[in-house]
Design a protein around this motif. Structure first.
Motif, PDB file in Angstrom:
ATOM      1  N   ARG A  28      -8.688  -2.335   0.624  1.00 11.81           N
ATOM      2  CA  ARG A  28      -7.313  -1.685   1.175  1.00 11.81           C
ATOM      3  C   ARG A  28      -6.524  -2.489   2.338  1.00 11.81           C
ATOM      4  O   ARG A  28      -5.414  -2.694   2.157  1.00 11.81           O
ATOM      5  N   ASN A  29      -7.503  -3.100   3.393  1.00  7.33           N
ATOM      6  CA  ASN A  29      -6.707  -3.930   4.238  1.00  7.33           C
ATOM      7  C   ASN A  29      -6.058  -5.386   3.571  1.00  7.33           C
ATOM      8  O   ASN A  29      -4.813  -5.506   3.844  1.00  7.33           O
ATOM      9  N   VAL A  30      -6.644  -5.783   2.698  1.00 11.45           N
ATOM     10  CA  VAL A  30      -6.296  -6.925   1.782  1.00 11.45           C
ATOM     11  C   VAL A  30      -4.876  -6.442   1.251  1.00 11.45           C
ATOM     12  O   VAL A  30      -3.864  -7.200   1.107  1.00 11.45           O
ATOM     13  N   ALA A  31      -5.059  -5.250   0.445  1.00 14.00           N
ATOM     14  CA  ALA A  31      -3.719  -4.913  -0.307  1.00 14.00           C
ATOM     15  C   ALA A  31      -2.599  -4.388   0.621  1.00 14.00           C
ATOM     16  O   ALA A  31      -1.483  -5.061   0.295  1.00 14.00           O
ATOM     17  N   GLU A  32      -2.621  -3.874   1.702  1.00 22.14           N
ATOM     18  CA  GLU A  32      -1.935  -3.446   2.608  1.00 22.14           C
ATOM     19  C   GLU A  32      -1.240  -4.712   3.127  1.00 22.14           C
ATOM     20  O   GLU A  32       0.196  -4.988   3.178  1.00 22.14           O
ATOM     21  N   CYS A  33      -1.960  -5.938   3.775  1.00 21.38           N
ATOM     22  CA  CYS A  33      -1.357  -7.007   4.021  1.00 21.38           C
ATOM     23  C   CYS A  33      -0.563  -7.601   2.910  1.00 21.38           C
ATOM     24  O   CYS A  33       0.424  -8.103   3.255  1.00 21.38           O
ATOM     25  N   MET A  34      -0.984  -7.940   1.563  1.00 23.69           N
ATOM     26  CA  MET A  34      -0.273  -8.275   0.760  1.00 23.69           C
ATOM     27  C   MET A  34       1.011  -7.735   0.475  1.00 23.69           C
ATOM     28  O   MET A  34       2.121  -8.358   0.315  1.00 23.69           O
ATOM     29  N   SER A  35       1.051  -6.494   0.580  1.00 25.47           N
ATOM     30  CA  SER A  35       2.359  -5.581   0.326  1.00 25.47           C
ATOM     31  C   SER A  35       3.382  -6.088   1.352  1.00 25.47           C
ATOM     32  O   SER A  35       4.540  -6.051   1.392  1.00 25.47           O
ATOM     33  N   LYS A  36       2.769  -6.289   2.799  1.00 26.03           N
ATOM     34  CA  LYS A  36       3.724  -6.611   3.912  1.00 26.03           C
ATOM     35  C   LYS A  36       4.244  -8.308   3.807  1.00 26.03           C
ATOM     36  O   LYS A  36       5.018  -8.345   4.568  1.00 26.03           O
ATOM     37  N   LEU A  37       3.602  -8.760   2.772  1.00 27.16           N
ATOM     38  CA  LEU A  37       4.108 -10.094   2.752  1.00 27.16           C
ATOM     39  C   LEU A  37       4.703 -10.431   1.399  1.00 27.16           C
ATOM     40  O   LEU A  37       5.029 -11.535   0.799  1.00 27.16           O
ATOM     41  N   GLY A  38       5.141  -9.262   0.849  1.00 32.89           N
ATOM     42  CA  GLY A  38       6.074  -9.390  -0.316  1.00 32.89           C
ATOM     43  C   GLY A  38       5.489  -9.262  -1.711  1.00 32.89           C
ATOM     44  O   GLY A  38       6.064  -9.301  -2.944  1.00 32.89           O
ATOM     45  N   ALA A  39       4.060  -9.111  -1.811  1.00 34.60           N
ATOM     46  CA  ALA A  39       3.252  -9.044  -3.127  1.00 34.60           C
ATOM     47  C   ALA A  39       3.076  -7.718  -3.507  1.00 34.60           C
ATOM     48  O   ALA A  39       3.626  -6.670  -2.675  1.00 34.60           O
ATOM     49  N   LYS A  40       2.806  -7.242  -4.407  1.00 36.62           N
ATOM     50  CA  LYS A  40       2.965  -5.863  -5.091  1.00 36.62           C
ATOM     51  C   LYS A  40       1.452  -5.784  -5.704  1.00 36.62           C
ATOM     52  O   LYS A  40       1.240  -5.171  -6.888  1.00 36.62           O
ATOM     53  N   PRO A  41       0.458  -5.306  -4.694  1.00 36.95           N
ATOM     54  CA  PRO A  41      -0.889  -5.241  -5.268  1.00 36.95           C
ATOM     55  C   PRO A  41      -1.237  -3.729  -5.858  1.00 36.95           C
ATOM     56  O   PRO A  41      -0.434  -2.977  -5.417  1.00 36.95           O
ATOM     57  N   TYR A  42      -1.863  -3.658  -6.892  1.00 38.37           N
ATOM     58  CA  TYR A  42      -2.333  -2.466  -7.629  1.00 38.37           C
ATOM     59  C   TYR A  42      -3.711  -1.983  -7.054  1.00 38.37           C
ATOM     60  O   TYR A  42      -4.618  -2.857  -7.536  1.00 38.37           O
ATOM     61  N   MET A  43      -3.957  -1.221  -6.450  1.00 35.58           N
ATOM     62  CA  MET A  43      -5.256  -0.800  -5.785  1.00 35.58           C
ATOM     63  C   MET A  43      -5.912   0.191  -6.729  1.00 35.58           C
ATOM     64  O   MET A  43      -5.286   1.130  -7.242  1.00 35.58           O
ATOM     65  N   ILE A  44      -7.141  -0.114  -6.847  1.00 39.70           N
ATOM     66  CA  ILE A  44      -8.117   0.849  -7.639  1.00 39.70           C
ATOM     67  C   ILE A  44      -9.249   1.154  -6.936  1.00 39.70           C
ATOM     68  O   ILE A  44      -9.838   0.173  -6.196  1.00 39.70           O
ATOM     69  N   SER A  45      -9.340   2.459  -6.324  1.00 40.31           N
ATOM     70  CA  SER A  45     -10.307   2.891  -5.339  1.00 40.31           C
ATOM     71  C   SER A  45     -10.639   4.516  -5.628  1.00 40.31           C
ATOM     72  O   SER A  45     -10.125   4.959  -6.763  1.00 40.31           O
ATOM     73  N   ALA A  46     -11.112   5.068  -4.600  1.00 40.12           N
ATOM     74  CA  ALA A  46     -11.471   6.271  -4.693  1.00 40.12           C
ATOM     75  C   ALA A  46     -11.455   7.102  -3.229  1.00 40.12           C
ATOM     76  O   ALA A  46     -11.988   6.432  -2.398  1.00 40.12           O
ATOM     77  N   LEU A  47     -10.611   8.464  -3.487  1.00 42.25           N
ATOM     78  CA  LEU A  47     -10.628   9.174  -1.893  1.00 42.25           C
ATOM     79  C   LEU A  47     -10.959  10.398  -2.107  1.00 42.25           C
ATOM     80  O   LEU A  47     -10.643  11.115  -3.269  1.00 42.25           O
ATOM     81  N   GLY A  48     -11.128  11.091  -1.211  1.00 45.49           N
ATOM     82  CA  GLY A  48     -11.342  12.864  -1.413  1.00 45.49           C
ATOM     83  C   GLY A  48     -10.203  13.417  -0.730  1.00 45.49           C
ATOM     84  O   GLY A  48      -9.316  12.889  -0.213  1.00 45.49           O
ATOM     85  N   PHE A  49     -10.129  14.731  -1.073  1.00 50.43           N
ATOM     86  CA  PHE A  49      -9.126  15.513  -0.567  1.00 50.43           C
ATOM     87  C   PHE A  49      -9.435  16.094   1.003  1.00 50.43           C
ATOM     88  O   PHE A  49      -9.139  17.360   1.267  1.00 50.43           O
ATOM     89  N   ASP A  50     -10.288  15.357   1.637  1.00 49.32           N
ATOM     90  CA  ASP A  50     -10.694  15.742   3.076  1.00 49.32           C
ATOM     91  C   ASP A  50      -9.525  15.127   4.212  1.00 49.32           C
ATOM     92  O   ASP A  50      -8.784  14.179   3.711  1.00 49.32           O
ATOM     93  N   MET A  51      -9.667  15.249   5.269  1.00 54.18           N
ATOM     94  CA  MET A  51      -8.798  14.494   6.243  1.00 54.18           C
ATOM     95  C   MET A  51      -8.999  13.201   6.448  1.00 54.18           C
ATOM     96  O   MET A  51      -7.543  12.570   6.464  1.00 54.18           O
ATOM     97  N   ALA A  52      -9.557  12.449   6.245  1.00 50.19           N
ATOM     98  CA  ALA A  52      -9.966  10.884   6.234  1.00 50.19           C
ATOM     99  C   ALA A  52      -9.147  10.564   4.919  1.00 50.19           C
ATOM    100  O   ALA A  52      -8.285   9.692   5.003  1.00 50.19           O
ATOM    101  N   GLY A  53      -9.386  11.360   3.702  1.00 44.90           N
ATOM    102  CA  GLY A  53      -8.394  10.986   2.384  1.00 44.90           C
ATOM    103  C   GLY A  53      -7.082  11.271   2.494  1.00 44.90           C
ATOM    104  O   GLY A  53      -6.353  10.287   2.199  1.00 44.90           O
ATOM    105  N   ASN A  54      -6.670  12.383   3.106  1.00 47.12           N
ATOM    106  CA  ASN A  54      -5.265  12.866   3.097  1.00 47.12           C
ATOM    107  C   ASN A  54      -4.642  11.674   4.004  1.00 47.12           C
ATOM    108  O   ASN A  54      -3.461  11.324   3.715  1.00 47.12           O
TER     109      ASN A  54
END
Length: 417
Positions: free
Chosen positions: A71-97
């Protein structure tokens, strides 16, 4: 997130970054560049204001920070003009939201993120010392192995058809790593392996033949070499040497046998972060191998501005002095030095180095230029509380990258036969 003790080396105290905000935008599937597979994690950072005593609470600050290596790598790339496509998993809990809302707010695609009420979103709690180093931590990330499955990953095989690179982090299970890398091989997409930690780095064993780039710190490098050689002959550096007392050349000589194991197993480029000594960029072959590993690039928008700023800022004929070294089947190692920085937090530096490097590769820069940018981006990362800065200054990054590149030195070039 890597241990800060192993990435302080990219940075030293005293310099500031001048921010400029880059607006987010919603990404369509067809706009994808790099594909990033791995963890999205909520980091809890607890920092005491005085030296902590065991058995009692200590005054200080507690922050919720968006984290996870991928996630950190993808966010960093996005703020440098790249368009990363993230594949991951999250829950519907506080942290996930919290993580999902931040992702949407940044204008990033959520299509590849599995969302399920049964998932306990990964959380890591780090307790820092007064110097900003991790003193202790607890990680609850089992959901990544349980839910980020081969079946979920295979749904996005078509996304790799236009991707310049796939990055996987070692939070993935062995089967999911194998599926991801085989999928990339089927589509001709180079693979970047991010080891995450000493323990998880050993998961490279089944996928080394697919890996183009690997980005360990020195302890992860030792673990990778042991895993790939099927032995324990390589020992952690701290058991035998005081890293800070060694020159870059001496440190490389100690790490060289481990680097050779990775290159002999087919990994094309090994990027080792080595504390206050900076970064070692190693390959089998001469400088030409740094130019030809990623075929698909995008120089539109801010990515194009990044490319132009760096290319115009770098000295002409950058590789003219390396031409006689450009031979096949040779170990070629370059040292790229650290940069000064006003350190606030160290946890995002390694991930931002990778993100800056990948964004630059996707923009069309060669690998030495890209790693120089990565070091400049990592410098900006340690000057903020978050793992990834809210914005970057293109001019500051280009200037810092030029400084790194101009002070790069060839450490080693010798036949591997």
């Amino acid at each position: 997130m890597k241990s800060s003790s192993n990435i302080r080396g990219i940075l030293q105290p005293n310099t500031a970054v001048h921010p400029v905000m880059l607006s987010g935008r919603q990404l369509e599937h067809r706009d994808t560049e790099a594909v990033i597979i791995g963890g999205m994690v909520l980091d809890i950072h607890a920092t005491p204001s005085i030296h902590a005593n065991p058995g009692t609470t200590t005054p200080g600050k507690v922050y919720y920070v968006q984290g996870g290596v991928a996630r950190n790598v993808a966010e960093c790339m996005s703020k440098l003009g790249a368009k990363p496509y993230m594949i991951s998993a999250l829950g519907f809990d506080m942290a996930g939201n919290l993580l999902l809302e931040q992702w949407k707010t940044a204008g990033l695609s959520t299509e590849g993120i599995l969302k399920n009420k049964d998932i306990e979103t990964p959380v890591v709690c780090n307790i820092f010392d007064v110097n900003g180093e991790v003193a202790a931590g607890v990680a609850s990330v089992e959901a990544l192995e349980k839910y980020l499955t081969p079946d979920w990953i295979l749904r996005y095989k078509s996304t790799l058809l236009s991707a310049p690179v796939l990055m996987v982090d070692a939070n993935l299970s062995g089967p999911s790593l194998e599926t991801s890398c085989k999928m990339a091989a089927d589509t001709g997409c180079p693979v970047w392996f991010e080891p995450v930690s000493v323990t998880k780095s050993r998961r490279i064993s089944s996928i080394a033949k697919y890996v183009t780039f690997a980005s360990p710190n020195e302890d992860e490098l030792i673990a990778l070499a042991n895993a790939l050689s099927g032995s324990d002959e390589f020992r952690p550096l701290k058991e035998n040497h005081k890293k800070d007392d060694l020159s870059a050349g001496s440190l490389f000589q100690i790490l060289k046998p481990a680097v050779l194991v990775l290159l002999e197993k087919g990994i094309k480029v090994v990027l080792v972060t080595v504390g206050s000594n900076g970064v070692f960029l190693c390959s089998k072959g001469g400088p030409s191998c740094f130019k030809t590993l990623v075929a698909k690039t995008n120089r539109s928008g801010f990515s194009g501005q990044l490319y132009k700023a760096v290319v115009q800022n770098f000295p002409p004929n950058c590789y003219s002095g390396f031409s006689e070294l450009d031979r096949s089947n040779r170990l070629f190692a370059v040292h790229l030095p650290s940069l000064p920085a006003s350190v606030v937090r160290l946890t995002g530096a390694g991930d931002c180095l990778v993100g800056g490097t990948l964004a630059s590769i996707c923009a069309g820069l060669d690998i030495m230029q890209s790693v120089s940018v990565g070091i400049a981006v990592a410098k900006a990362a340690v000057e903020v509380e978050a793992n990834v800065p809210s914005s970057f200054s293109l001019a500051a990054i280009a200037d810092d990258a030029k400084s790194v590149f101009c002070h790069a030195k060839v450490l080693f070039h010798q036949s591997m036969l």
